[in-house]
Design an enzyme around this catalytic site. Structure first.
Site, PDB file in Angstrom:
ATOM      1  CD  GLU A  64      -1.589  -0.435   3.565  1.00 19.07           C
ATOM      2  OE1 GLU A  64      -2.665  -0.978   3.231  1.00 19.07           O
ATOM      3  OE2 GLU A  64      -1.370  -0.045   4.715  1.00 19.07           O
ATOM      4  CD  GLU A 119      -3.867  -5.736   4.842  1.00 15.58           C
ATOM      5  OE1 GLU A 119      -4.572  -5.011   5.590  1.00 15.58           O
ATOM      6  OE2 GLU A 119      -2.640  -5.580   4.700  1.00 15.58           O
TER       7      GLU A 119
END
Length: 508
Positions: free
Chosen positions: A190, A399
């Site tokens: 990320e 996720e």
């Protein structure tokens, strides 16, 4: 990581509201046979043994030891370093098909560059082999917020172009040593959140920021330029590692390399044209920041217009290297956010909207209710957006999960409802043509969380931090996921959840 990070930024206290979609029944058999289901953790959050067998500190160690995470650290965490066989058995008990974990760069190469640590090499070989012996597919992230502190001290880490070479050498070691068994690699986790949280607002390691944008008392940094510089270098490092893998390893190892992005599903606050444009602007600044260079070879026009000379430019050679430098995209998703146009808003502020909260950023207001809803159509929307805007690349949802207090009941019915609903959202996206290849719930265990330490948990398993042996206990969600993976028909059915509750109570 996790936690919906922007909500944490504005200090919103989260509660749960369930908004189930159609309530259709489905089973594992409704998904493609090669679609993979798993769960994940990351090195600093789960391994422990922070000062053992040659490992040196990362920027996450430094951040935690400065008291930034409720006074907690990952020194011991869940001690997976010593308990990996036990944890792999827990995965096998559930029936996980894959496990996503990250490698601690400073455990494998303690000085960030130079000699490989034999003990670190042995640990990751052991973990990978143990997974494969139970039929569990390893998915490996190379960097998850834990850059070796020595590289941060030496040249500033990701804000220096030197990191590109050092990361490529580190990736080369991992590909060489583990690539005969690891087929799915993601480079940096990320980077869009890492850029903002670490170098703009300063609430993530290495905690660099400057007034008036910094949310914390940073002692160094420049919020106006460093977020763009850090992400630029991450993209170059990623592309360099992918180029290396394709030239040196891919033909022989038959693996894949991708990059993982954080994604909200942005929703216009009204049906006005202004809010629709602001929503696209939000997507460009969050998703396009990383995905546009990967797919199109350059940053979104609105970013270049707004950031001007503060955002680095790719040379022609760099653009060619970055464009197409992925085999898949990893998606991290937890929640949706409302967006309202605010052309005068370049200063962070909070405002009441009848039990809503807003933060003004990049010329728009980002709002969310105090109550976080289970909105599986949001993940479905993200997957649809990737299909429409970026050519439908292969995607792994790496996720997705629900935060609960760490000391809450093992009967985590809200998490069951969350998973049940979001898997239905993924299935709907698949039926609408999304090229999604897998789903990983965050997280396997109640790990050390970046914002909450050990006060909250996302795990399928509760870890008793007061027990010297850190005993693991399966939650209701672990049994539900296991039922699903073993072929049981599920769906958004409160009665069935109640039945599972009764079976779980009896089993426990």
């Amino acid at each position: 990581m996790s936690n919906p990070w922007f909500l944490k930024l504005v200090g919103i206290s989260l509660a749960l509201v369930v908004e189930i979609c159609s309530g259709d029944k489905y089973s594992r058999n409704d998904f493609p046979s090669d679609f993979v289901f798993g769960s994940g953790t990351s090195a600093y959050q789960v391994e422990g043994a922070a000062n053992e067998d040659g490992r040196t500190p990362s920027i996450w160690d430094t951040f935690a030891h400065a008291g930034n995470v409720h006074g907690a650290t990952g020194d011991v965490a869940c001690d997976q370093y010593h308990k990996y066989k036990e944890d792999v058995q827990l995965m096998a008990d559930i029936g996980l098909e894959a496990y996503r974990f990250s490698i601690s760069w400073s455990r494998l190469i303690p000085n960030g560059r130079g000699p490989v640590n034999p003990k670190g090499l042995q640990y990751y070989n052991n973990l990978i082999n143990e997974l494969l012996s139970h039929g569990i597919q390893p998915h490996v992230a190379l960097s998850n917020y834990d850059l070796p502190q020595t590289l941060e001290d030496e040249y500033g880490g990701w804000i220096s172009r030197e990191i590109v070479k050092d990361f490529s050498v580190y990736a080369d070691v991992c590909f060489r040593e583990f690539g005969d068994r690891v087929k799915y690699w993601s480079t940096v986790n990320e980077p869009n959140v890492f850029g903002q949280g670490s170098y703009d607002f300063g609430f993530l390691p290495p905690q660099r920021c400057s007034p008036p944008f910094g949310m914390f008392n940073c002692t160094r940094g420049n919020s106006s330029t460093e977020p763009y510089i850090a992400v630029h270098h991450i993209l170059l490092a990623h592309a360099s590692a992918v180029n290396l893998y394709r030239k040196k390893y891919q033909e022989k190892q038959n693996g894949y390399v991708g990059l993982c992005i954080y994604s909200f599903w942005y929703i216009p606050y009204t049906d006005s044209k202004e809010d629709a444009i602001a929503t696209q602007r939000a997507n460009d600044f969050l998703l396009g920041w990383v995905l546009d260079p990967l797919v199109y070879g350059d940053y979104p026009q609105i970013m270049k217009k707004n950031a001007g000379s503060r955002i680095p430019a790719f040379t022609k050679a760099e653009a060619k290297l970055v464009k197409g430098s992925f085999d898949f995209i990893g998606v991290i998703h937890y929640s949706s956010i409302y967006v309202k146009d605010n052309p005068n808003g370049l200063v962070v502020q909070q405002r009441d909207y009848t039990a809503d909260a807003a933060v003004t950023f990049i010329g728009l207001s980002i709002m969310t209710e105090f109550k976080v809803s289970i909105t599986p159509w949001a993940l479905e929307g993200v997957l649809g957006y990737l299909k429409q805007a970026y050519g439908n690349p292969p995607v792994f949802v790496y996720e997705n999960g629900l935060r609960t207090p760490h000391n809450s009941s093992l009967e985590d019915t809200p998490r069951v409802k969350y998973m049940e609903a979001y898997l239905e959202g993924v299935l709907n996206a698949l039926r609408n043509g999304s090229n999604t290849r897998g789903y990983f719930t965050w997280s396997l265990l109640d790990v050390f969380e970046l914002f909450d330490g050990y006060d909250a948990g996302y795990g399928l398993y509760y870890v008793d931090m007061e027990d010297p042996n850190l005993k693991r206990y399966p939650k209701l969600s672990a049994h539900w996921y296991s039922d699903f993976l073993k072929g049981k028909t599920v769906g958004s059915d409160p009665e069935r959840v109640g039945e599972l509750n009764q079976n779980y109570i009896s089993y426990s």
